[in-house]
Design a protein around this motif. Structure first.
Motif, mmCIF file in Angstrom:
data_model
loop_
_atom_site.group_PDB
_atom_site.id
_atom_site.type_symbol
_atom_site.label_atom_id
_atom_site.label_comp_id
_atom_site.label_asym_id
_atom_site.label_seq_id
_atom_site.Cartn_x
_atom_site.Cartn_y
_atom_site.Cartn_z
ATOM 1 N N GLY A 144 -1.837 0.288 10.679
ATOM 2 C CA GLY A 144 -1.626 0.949 9.434
ATOM 3 C C GLY A 144 -2.431 0.627 8.266
ATOM 4 O O GLY A 144 -3.145 -0.425 8.365
ATOM 5 N N ARG A 145 -2.431 1.352 7.264
ATOM 6 C CA ARG A 145 -3.461 1.048 6.168
ATOM 7 C C ARG A 145 -2.784 -0.058 5.334
ATOM 8 O O ARG A 145 -1.753 -0.262 5.315
ATOM 9 N N ALA A 146 -3.570 -0.815 4.830
ATOM 10 C CA ALA A 146 -3.201 -1.945 3.779
ATOM 11 C C ALA A 146 -2.869 -1.355 2.336
ATOM 12 O O ALA A 146 -4.034 -0.746 1.904
ATOM 13 N N VAL A 147 -1.766 -1.665 1.955
ATOM 14 C CA VAL A 147 -1.457 -0.928 0.554
ATOM 15 C C VAL A 147 -1.046 -2.165 -0.252
ATOM 16 O O VAL A 147 -0.236 -2.928 0.167
ATOM 17 N N MET A 148 -1.698 -2.364 -1.352
ATOM 18 C CA MET A 148 -1.003 -3.331 -2.426
ATOM 19 C C MET A 148 0.219 -3.021 -2.956
ATOM 20 O O MET A 148 0.684 -1.747 -3.253
ATOM 21 N N GLU A 149 1.061 -3.921 -2.858
ATOM 22 C CA GLU A 149 2.598 -3.705 -3.406
ATOM 23 C C GLU A 149 2.611 -3.337 -4.812
ATOM 24 O O GLU A 149 1.965 -4.021 -5.421
ATOM 25 N N ILE A 168 2.164 -3.426 3.647
ATOM 26 C CA ILE A 168 2.069 -3.907 2.044
ATOM 27 C C ILE A 168 1.623 -5.147 2.010
ATOM 28 O O ILE A 168 2.167 -6.142 2.333
ATOM 29 N N ILE A 169 0.565 -5.179 1.087
ATOM 30 C CA ILE A 169 0.240 -6.627 0.779
ATOM 31 C C ILE A 169 0.906 -7.154 -0.270
ATOM 32 O O ILE A 169 0.680 -6.514 -1.374
ATOM 33 N N ALA A 196 5.289 -0.192 7.424
ATOM 34 C CA ALA A 196 5.420 -1.071 8.686
ATOM 35 C C ALA A 196 5.915 -2.517 8.507
ATOM 36 O O ALA A 196 6.497 -3.150 9.494
ATOM 37 N N GLY A 197 5.652 -2.873 7.558
ATOM 38 C CA GLY A 197 5.943 -4.140 7.134
ATOM 39 C C GLY A 197 5.279 -4.907 6.019
ATOM 40 O O GLY A 197 4.372 -4.182 5.543
ATOM 41 N N ARG A 198 5.594 -6.041 5.737
ATOM 42 C CA ARG A 198 4.735 -6.774 4.269
ATOM 43 C C ARG A 198 4.011 -7.841 5.124
ATOM 44 O O ARG A 198 4.402 -8.804 6.030
ATOM 45 N N VAL A 199 2.797 -8.090 4.280
ATOM 46 C CA VAL A 199 1.882 -9.196 4.484
ATOM 47 C C VAL A 199 1.662 -10.234 3.238
ATOM 48 O O VAL A 199 1.445 -9.637 2.328
ATOM 49 N N ARG A 200 1.981 -11.440 3.591
ATOM 50 C CA ARG A 200 2.071 -12.360 2.481
ATOM 51 C C ARG A 200 0.798 -13.387 2.990
ATOM 52 O O ARG A 200 0.330 -13.593 3.977
ATOM 53 N N SER A 201 0.503 -14.127 1.980
ATOM 54 C CA SER A 201 -0.635 -15.428 1.919
ATOM 55 C C SER A 201 0.262 -16.724 2.156
ATOM 56 O O SER A 201 1.097 -16.922 1.594
ATOM 57 N N ASP A 240 -11.482 -6.689 0.055
ATOM 58 C CA ASP A 240 -11.888 -5.252 0.351
ATOM 59 C C ASP A 240 -11.226 -4.103 -0.361
ATOM 60 O O ASP A 240 -11.610 -3.199 -0.731
ATOM 61 N N VAL A 241 -9.757 -4.524 -0.363
ATOM 62 C CA VAL A 241 -9.049 -3.356 -1.173
ATOM 63 C C VAL A 241 -9.574 -3.373 -2.535
ATOM 64 O O VAL A 241 -9.594 -2.246 -3.006
ATOM 65 N N GLY A 242 -9.833 -4.454 -3.248
ATOM 66 C CA GLY A 242 -10.196 -4.579 -4.410
ATOM 67 C C GLY A 242 -11.780 -3.856 -4.763
ATOM 68 O O GLY A 242 -11.900 -3.187 -5.875
ATOM 69 N N ASN A 243 -12.476 -3.803 -3.767
ATOM 70 C CA ASN A 243 -13.605 -3.006 -4.018
ATOM 71 C C ASN A 243 -13.756 -1.427 -3.409
ATOM 72 O O ASN A 243 -14.435 -0.814 -3.386
#
Length: 478
Positions: A144-149, A168-169, A196-201, A240-243
């Motif tokens: 899935g695509r990475a999308v900022m929360e 979701i990032i 799809a789900g959430r991705v955390r650091s 990458d998302v920020g760019n």
């Protein structure tokens, strides 16, 4: 004293003539050490020789780490480890080898072999990651695509068209930052949108695994998918998302729930005492571990439990016949709050007054460098550890006297100190960085240091034997 030392010298001479190697640490010094010890000097010499020259601790640890692997409480892997260690004790000749049930978990959990996390565009990058134990996985590989929360509902509405199937990032909160008052509304909206789900650091490049089975039932299993990736991987996504690049991630998380209740056991085995079998010295460590991707549970606490297993083998191979019973216990449920040892204390209340000491090895792969005790215990413990104080060059064993026994400590000795039974967490020294492996993806066999574990298993055997042969039980804190 002279005749006692002379007897020991004769034992050493006999063993030498039989071809057994007695490590030389200075003739009179070694003899004096044996004379100060509590047990039979001939047996002590055999224990030292067996432990140093024919040690099998790494053989045990390799099997546990590679053939069984990580051992979450309530998992089939932990049950396999319990049965294997019980059988090992039995093969050495110990008695009363059994699995002592202490409780259960409502839902079992086993992390499957398929554990994939990566960025697939704009460039390939494999992640180091985890999900909490007893949480949902994916049904196969999900891209899935990475999308900022989104930070508020206005932002959510702007992104709504790209949310279905997206990863979701989640934004990392800064220390002291207040929670977003709209977060609950945003979370519900994201779930309803079909993400799809959430991705955390993680906080750094160590990825820690935890989890909680409480309040779970097989009819009410968690559905949300939450992934924690190491900070450097998270930062790469953000960059990458920020760019303005379109970033795609994929995860395959084989997390398997098993119907419960799943019974839980401590592993128990004994070398029965010859004179005071109802008085006991306990040698122990916890057999359960966390199970994050990459972890084998090798150093937390495969090392401590295999030290206990090898100490048992060394004692049996040396023909030890202690006056008191030496009981080996491999706890489970430690990572969820010392559950196995607390249940043991509750179940064995009538016997607590006859437990001389409980030795716990749970400090990773470093060597057993000493014990923390109160002043009343110091003279007796000094005699007990005398044979190994300087037996291994560069690995001294010392006593550290405190006013009171530690009431906390985060391992199974705490369960005993809380009720007045002397519980000891081996103070471990050496070059290993415990934080590097503690609950992380790096808890692997390759991190174990063989010479330290040889020392630890020998020290554990000597300490248990001498305590079990002492004139009295260890003094207690009033």
């Amino acid at each position: 004293l002279f005749l006692y030392c002379k007897h020991f010298a004769g034992v050493c001479s006999t063993l030498s003539n039989m071809g057994q190697r007695i490590p030389f640490i200075g003739g009179m010094a070694l003899a004096a050490a044996m004379c100060a010890a509590q047990g039979d000097p001939g047996v002590i010499a055999k224990i030292l020789d067996e432990g140093k020259n024919r040690n099998q601790v790494m053989k045990h640890l390799e099997h546990l780490s590679t053939n069984i692997g990580a051992r979450l409480t309530g998992s089939p892997s932990l049950q396999k480890a319990c049965e294997w260690t019980r059988d090992q004790f039995q093969s050495f000749g110990l008695t009363n080898c059994n699995l002592e049930e202490w409780g259960s978990v409502p839902v079992g959990f086993q992390r499957g072999a398929r554990q994939i996390g990566r960025m697939v565009s704009p460039a390939r990058r494999d992640f180091e990651f985890t999900t909490s134990s007893w949480t949902a996985g994916t049904n196969g590989l999900v891209r899935g695509r990475a999308v900022m929360e989104p930070s508020d509902m206005a932002s959510f509405n702007l992104k709504k068209r790209m949310l279905k199937g997206a990863w979701i990032i989640s934004k990392a909160r800064r220390r002291g930052e207040a929670p977003n008052p709209a977060q609950a509304e945003i979370d519900k909206a994201l779930d309803d949108a079909g993400i799809a789900g959430r991705v955390r650091s993680s906080r750094n490049d160590l990825v820690l695994t935890g989890g909680n089975f409480r309040d779970l039932s097989f009819d009410n299993l968690p559905k949300a998918i939450n992934v924690t990736v190491r900070k450097s991987d998270y930062d790469a996504i953000l960059a990458d998302v920020g760019n303005g690049k379109e970033v795609h991630l994929e995860f395959d998380l084989e997390n398997i729930f098993l119907p419960g209740p799943v019974p839980l056991y401590n592993v128990v085995a004994e070398i029965k005492g010859t004179e005071k079998p109802d008085e006991v010295v306990i040698v122990s460590g916890h057999l359960d571990s966390w199970d994050g991707p990459g972890s084998q549970g090798a150093c937390d606490n495969g090392t401590g439990t295999m030290v206990a297993v090898e100490a048992a083998r060394i004692l049996m191979a040396s023909g030890a016949n202690p006056k008191r019973t030496i009981r080996f216990v491999l706890w489970t449920g430690e990572e969820q709050g010392l559950l196995g040892s607390r249940a043991y204390v509750e179940k064995h209340k009538p016997e607590l007054d006859k437990i001389s000491a409980v030795l716990v090895d749970d400090g990773g792969t470093n060597y057993e460098g000493g014990l923390v005790c109160i002043a009343a215990m110091q003279p007796m413990l000094a005699k007990v550890i005398e044979p190994v104080t300087n037996f291994f060059p560069g690995m001294p064993v010392t006593l550290r006297v405190r006013e009171t026994m530690p009431r906390g400590g985060g391992s199974d000795h705490s369960s005993f100190n809380a009720v007045g039974v002397p519980g000891f967490f081996w103070a471990e020294d050496g070059r290993a960085d415990y934080n590097y492996v503690h609950h992380t993806q790096h808890d692997k066999l390759e991190q174990a240091i063989p010479e330290y574990l040889v020392q630890s298993s020998t020290v554990a055997a000597i300490t248990a034997y001498n305590l079990a042969c002492a004139d009295t039980l260890l003094p207690r804190q009033k």
